[in-house]
Design an enzyme around this catalytic site. Sequence first.
Site, mmCIF file in Angstrom:
data_model
loop_
_atom_site.group_PDB
_atom_site.id
_atom_site.type_symbol
_atom_site.label_atom_id
_atom_site.label_comp_id
_atom_site.label_asym_id
_atom_site.label_seq_id
_atom_site.Cartn_x
_atom_site.Cartn_y
_atom_site.Cartn_z
ATOM 1 N N SER A 1 30.191 3.245 -66.467
ATOM 2 C CA SER A 1 30.716 2.124 -65.525
ATOM 3 C C SER A 1 31.293 1.064 -66.095
ATOM 4 C CB SER A 1 29.366 1.972 -64.631
ATOM 5 O OG SER A 1 29.694 0.634 -64.137
ATOM 6 N N TYR B 1 20.655 -1.808 -65.708
ATOM 7 C CA TYR B 1 21.727 -0.806 -65.264
ATOM 8 C C TYR B 1 23.090 -1.047 -66.059
ATOM 9 C CZ TYR B 1 25.472 1.330 -62.512
ATOM 10 O OH TYR B 1 26.640 2.344 -62.119
#
Length: 273
Positions: free
Chosen positions: A146, A159
């Site tokens: 990501s 995350y």
Amino acid sequence: MPNMEFRSRWVVVTGASSGLGREIARHLARDHGANLIIAARRLERLEELARELEADAGVEVVCAQTDLSRAEDVEELFRVATDGREVYAVILNAGITCFGEHRSLEWEDLQRMLSINVMSTMRLVGLFVPHLIEAGRSGGILLVSSMAGLVPVPYQAAYSGTKGFLINFGRCLWHELRAENVTVSTFVPGGIQTELLDIHGLSKHFKRSNPMVMAADVCAREAVRALQRRRYMHVPGLVNRVSLLLADLMPRRLSTSVIGAEYKKALATARTT
Ligand SMILES: NC(=O)c1ccc[n+]([C@@H]2O[C@H](COP(=O)([O-])OP(=O)(O)OC[C@H]3O[C@@H](n4cnc5c(N)ncnc54)[C@H](OP(=O)(O)O)[C@@H]3O)[C@@H](O)[C@H]2O)c1
């Protein structure tokens, strides 16, 4: 090494029951004629997708009900995928996030996220790389990271860390495997319209009309192309690539502050509506 050719070959896709993984599976079957081993926890969704793709694309699809937070399921996925078949490509897409101030997040949720995003990926790469080398067909692996792994994202601190891990891990392996007949590519998307945003109320703030949020099918095509062309690392979408360039022009502390302010608002919106 030549580009990958997926037709009639077996490709593993994790997290195929929704979002990006489901669109990757559809694109691989319909446009590339790949046979699929699709994995996730929600078996009924996998079976529905398998019926759809077997009917539409005439490919073979194996459903593997797998909880990637469980070490034994990770081993079992490798066993099922390679049982009597030669796997050609692996797309390690499954991932979850934990959204909120780090101090307020549950330890069990954070552990689950680490197990799925990091541990299962490390283990599956360790298992599949020797299988792909032995198969001798110049196969490949795609890690779905990501942009949160390139630019720190406050309120998704852990995350962001797991996705940063994947970027460094993937890029190291690309180099380690240069002399072998296997490639590891790293895919680095920004926002995608999927359940991941809905689950955490993020989609209330980052609306579909936001140019930073890509449609899952468009993103999936770029993911498959990145694997096919054996890219070192690929960020899909011009808007994402330009925003990364801009972020790089600023001091990292400033860009992190801008992103943090946006996610702080998103958190407030998620809590109040
Ligand atoms: N959406 C975004 O804005 C965005 C941005 C950048 C990167 N990404 C990355 O893209 C990847 C796909 O996410 P998405 O946006 O498509 O989200 P999604 O729609 O929520 O899909 C996540 C997939 O992961 C699977 N999964 C979750 N927990 C699992 C577990 N314990 N074991 C096995 N599978 C599990 C889910 O299946 P089950 O629930 O059926 O198990 C689902 O198929 C993730 O790695 C995510 O970090 C997403």
